[in-house]
Enzyme design. Sequence first.
Site, PDB file in Angstrom:
ATOM      1  N   ALA A 204      42.262  40.296  36.197  1.00 11.75           N
ATOM      2  CA  ALA A 204      41.590  39.408  37.150  1.00 11.75           C
ATOM      3  C   ALA A 204      41.718  39.916  38.578  1.00 11.75           C
ATOM      4  O   ALA A 204      41.624  39.144  39.529  1.00 11.75           O
ATOM      5  CB  ALA A 204      42.163  37.993  37.032  1.00 11.75           C
TER       6      ALA A 204
ATOM      7  N   ARG B  10      42.532  59.661  40.122  1.00 19.20           N
ATOM      8  CA  ARG B  10      42.455  58.855  38.906  1.00 19.20           C
ATOM      9  C   ARG B  10      43.417  59.409  37.854  1.00 19.20           C
ATOM     10  O   ARG B  10      43.998  58.672  37.060  1.00 19.20           O
ATOM     11  CB  ARG B  10      41.024  58.868  38.357  1.00 19.20           C
ATOM     12  CG  ARG B  10      40.013  58.136  39.237  1.00 19.20           C
ATOM     13  CD  ARG B  10      38.623  58.177  38.611  1.00 19.20           C
ATOM     14  NE  ARG B  10      37.661  57.413  39.399  1.00 19.20           N
ATOM     15  CZ  ARG B  10      36.909  57.923  40.354  1.00 19.20           C
ATOM     16  NH1 ARG B  10      37.026  59.193  40.662  1.00 19.20           N
ATOM     17  NH2 ARG B  10      36.045  57.174  41.007  1.00 19.20           N
TER      18      ARG B  10
ATOM     19  N   ASN C 194      41.141  53.230  34.892  1.00 19.83           N
ATOM     20  CA  ASN C 194      41.199  54.673  35.176  1.00 19.83           C
ATOM     21  C   ASN C 194      42.469  55.330  34.632  1.00 19.83           C
ATOM     22  O   ASN C 194      43.477  54.662  34.472  1.00 19.83           O
ATOM     23  CB  ASN C 194      41.146  54.893  36.700  1.00 19.83           C
ATOM     24  CG  ASN C 194      39.706  54.943  37.208  1.00 19.83           C
ATOM     25  OD1 ASN C 194      38.835  55.512  36.574  1.00 19.83           O
ATOM     26  ND2 ASN C 194      39.473  54.342  38.355  1.00 19.83           N
TER      27      ASN C 194
ATOM     28  N   HIS D 244      34.196  61.020  34.854  1.00 19.13           N
ATOM     29  CA  HIS D 244      34.201  60.065  35.970  1.00 19.13           C
ATOM     30  C   HIS D 244      35.349  60.433  36.912  1.00 19.13           C
ATOM     31  O   HIS D 244      36.366  59.736  36.993  1.00 19.13           O
ATOM     32  CB  HIS D 244      34.368  58.646  35.421  1.00 19.13           C
ATOM     33  CG  HIS D 244      34.417  57.586  36.486  1.00 19.13           C
ATOM     34  ND1 HIS D 244      33.429  57.441  37.430  1.00 19.13           N
ATOM     35  CD2 HIS D 244      35.331  56.630  36.753  1.00 19.13           C
ATOM     36  CE1 HIS D 244      33.735  56.425  38.220  1.00 19.13           C
ATOM     37  NE2 HIS D 244      34.887  55.925  37.842  1.00 19.13           N
TER      38      HIS D 244
END
Length: 311
Positions: free
Chosen positions: A10, A90, A122, A177
């Site tokens: 959250a 990352r 990540n 990514h």
Amino acid sequence: MPTKVTVVGAGAVGATVADNIARAELCEELVLLDIKEGLAEGKALDMTQTAALLGFDTKITGSTNDYSKTAGSSVVVITSGLPRKPGMTREELIGTNAGIVKGVAQNILKYSPDAILIIISNPMDTMTYLALTSLGLPKNRIIGMGGALDSARFRCYLSLALGCSPADLNAIVVGGHGDTTMIPLIGKATWNSLPVTKFLTEEQQKQIVADTMVGGATLTKLIGTSAWYAPGAAGAAMVESILRDEKKLITCSVLLEGEYGQKDICLGVPVILGKNGWEKILDLDLTADEKAAFAKSADAVRSMNDVLKTL
């Protein structure tokens, strides 16, 4: 049976994914789950209080680590894990986040054995590969969100340079990514079917590609943590294509089994997203340079995946 989606984590990204899902009424019930006491409940209540103003009817529930509340979810978005801090790659997150993501996924599947998992944590390609290899799920039900975000950033920088609407642009980013592993395919980008390269100098093209590749790091430097609005919107767009069976073409990190010359790795490639998860990988006709860049990207991601063996 009502459609149910769970977002695990959250924090800024997870809450933004949830907010986008709720506003668009993509499901009847939305569960936000976090390990921190009261965080998910508080953000769920805050979002619920916007319903009267924004006119949506999605039921939003927050929970502190009670996975039973997530039972029967069709799609689960996993954002949990430590975010990047300035100067952190990352890749440096791998050791910490591997344990978190694996534990979360295992708990989710106890209550939602048929769920499609979208991984945002990540390093995303490695976390997607970890989920795939450790859970034993069909490959189409594990999807990494990286290319959707990177492609949106690519279109953003193109639109700023061209002075046009990003909605008029088609442009995708493939590969890993990461700041050095993603490949913005500028030679294939179009402005309402016209090649963008017709309107941009070589220098402009190089700058757009460079800005796209460090898109995440640029924001981390500016705001002191990972971005959340665009990642949240990208995650919600993937959920929408799955739940509404839209068959949208979105770049996602999925298992390659020979496609693009790679095996036993999850990397960003264009896929069709529908009710079954990712349904088909589309084969781009890459140039020799693009193929070489993709192979180099795969090598870098594979070396990160090798770290999993040492944990």
